[in-house]
Design an enzyme around this catalytic site. Structure first.
Site, PDB file in Angstrom:
ATOM      1  N   LYS A  61     -27.705   3.704 -19.362  1.00 18.51           N
ATOM      2  CA  LYS A  61     -26.560   3.506 -18.465  1.00 18.51           C
ATOM      3  C   LYS A  61     -26.975   2.644 -17.262  1.00 18.51           C
ATOM      4  O   LYS A  61     -26.254   1.729 -16.860  1.00 18.51           O
ATOM      5  CB  LYS A  61     -26.000   4.864 -18.024  1.00 18.51           C
ATOM      6  CG  LYS A  61     -25.299   5.572 -19.185  1.00 18.51           C
ATOM      7  CD  LYS A  61     -24.969   7.044 -18.960  1.00 18.51           C
ATOM      8  CE  LYS A  61     -24.395   7.633 -20.258  1.00 18.51           C
ATOM      9  NZ  LYS A  61     -24.013   9.037 -20.194  1.00 18.51           N
ATOM     10  N   GLN A 105     -24.576  13.620 -15.934  1.00 19.02           N
ATOM     11  CA  GLN A 105     -24.971  13.653 -17.342  1.00 19.02           C
ATOM     12  C   GLN A 105     -24.926  15.081 -17.889  1.00 19.02           C
ATOM     13  O   GLN A 105     -25.411  16.015 -17.254  1.00 19.02           O
ATOM     14  CB  GLN A 105     -26.393  13.070 -17.478  1.00 19.02           C
ATOM     15  CG  GLN A 105     -26.877  12.938 -18.907  1.00 19.02           C
ATOM     16  CD  GLN A 105     -26.103  11.930 -19.733  1.00 19.02           C
ATOM     17  OE1 GLN A 105     -25.571  10.949 -19.212  1.00 19.02           O
ATOM     18  NE2 GLN A 105     -26.007  12.167 -21.031  1.00 19.02           N
ATOM     19  N   ASP A 128     -16.215   9.157 -16.468  1.00 19.45           N
ATOM     20  CA  ASP A 128     -16.298   9.838 -17.766  1.00 19.45           C
ATOM     21  C   ASP A 128     -14.919  10.294 -18.258  1.00 19.45           C
ATOM     22  O   ASP A 128     -14.755  10.624 -19.426  1.00 19.45           O
ATOM     23  CB  ASP A 128     -17.175  11.099 -17.649  1.00 19.45           C
ATOM     24  CG  ASP A 128     -18.621  10.861 -18.045  1.00 19.45           C
ATOM     25  OD1 ASP A 128     -18.859  10.038 -18.948  1.00 19.45           O
ATOM     26  OD2 ASP A 128     -19.502  11.522 -17.463  1.00 19.45           O
TER      27      ASP A 128
END
Ligand code: GUN
Length: 300
Positions: A61, A105, A128
């Protein structure tokens, strides 16, 4: 030369190439955005603990951000972090005007209340799309952010010319990250690529589904997102189906997906490999969402 039944080789859906193409497009958009606003969107990446797979994903990422011209910040916290400590960091990132995207995460260590953490992220920075506001907006067919992996699946279908309107789509797996949101996207009347890439008839299967094989064999498009290596075998797939494999399972022999790729090759019309299928798209759509979040917060 060939009989009517002769099998033609399936189309291998090259997610790596599709992801690279989209990243090129995002880089142009980021360059233009920075030129116009004189500000660089920034993704804050939060990792709690030392899960090796998560470390790899987070590194991808960060690298992706650099590749398209986005800034990133890393916030790595120890395994023993409490919910309160993580909430304090999220609140600090919410309040920081330089941070335009926040990614925590998953999975989080057991002692942390993950729901409380995801709920605490400012939904305008929720790249997200896990915040209930963003989940609700998607469910209602008016999404702000689309969750990265399902958006990546849709990109692969769209850019490969595989329409979903009128098709039977079977999703195996009911996770909040993949199964539920991809079903929510494909069932809508329209989406980011218009009505041809929506309007599917969607079935979600899970561990309690009776006659699973019968259900999965009804899918013109089969999406596997269960996290069990080579779970989907040839008998479970309709001949000529399009198979999207979202699984990333680490075996001693290497990475394998949720489908028996070699076993399915003779029967499917198109299939994503692992690695190099959906995986690269997850990072790519995160970059897209990070730019979108900056537009939302700073204006066009
Ligand atoms: N863990 C596995 N997939 C994801 C994802 O898309 N986002 C986050 N934050 N964590 C994950």
């Amino acid at each position: 030369m060939s009989s009517l039944n002769a099998h033609t080789r399936p189309l291998i859906l090259d997610g790596k190439a599709i992801g690279n193409q989209i990243q090129k497009e995002i880089k142009q958009q980021v360059d233009e955005f920075i030129f116009r606003t004189k500000r660089q969107p920034t993704l804050a990446v939060v990792l709690v603990g030392g899960d090796p797979a998560s470390q790899v994903y987070v590194a991808h990422k960060e690298k992706g951000c650099a590749k398209v011209g986005l800034a990133s910040q890393r916030h790595f916290l120890p395994e023993a972090t409490t919910t309160g400590e993580l909430l304090a960091l999220v609140q600090q990132l919410n309040a920081d005007p330089a941070v335009t995207g926040i990614l925590v995460q998953l999975p989080l260590p057991k002692q942390i209340d993950g729901t409380a953490v995801l709920d605490a992220i400012d939904w305008r920075k929720d790249v997200d799309a896990f915040h209930p506001t963003n989940v609700g907006l998607l469910s209602q067919g008016r999404p702000r952010f689309l969750p990265c992996t399902p958006f990546g699946i849709l990109q692969v279908l769209y850019r490969s010319g595989i329409k979903v309107a009128g098709k039977r789509v079977v999703v195996i797996g009911r996770s909040d990250i993949v199964g539920k949101p991809i079903a929510a996207m494909l069932v809508q009347r329209t989406g980011p690529f218009g009505p041809d890439f929506a309007n599917a008839t969607v079935t979600i299967c899970h561990s309690q589904t009776p006659q699973l094989e019968e259900v999965t064999r009804s899918g013109d498009i089969l999406i596997a997102a269960i996290g069990q290596p080579k779970f989907v075998t040839a008998e479970m797939v309709k001949p000529g189906a399009v198979v999207i494999d979202v699984g990333i399972n680490r075996l001693e022999s290497g990475l394998v997906g949720d489908v028996d790729y070699d076993g399915l090759l003779p029967t499917v019309s198109a299939i994503t490999p692992v690695p190099g299928g959906i995986g690269p798209l997850t990072v790519t759509m995160l970059l897209h969402n990070t730019l979108l979040a900056a537009r939302l917060q700073w204006g066009e």
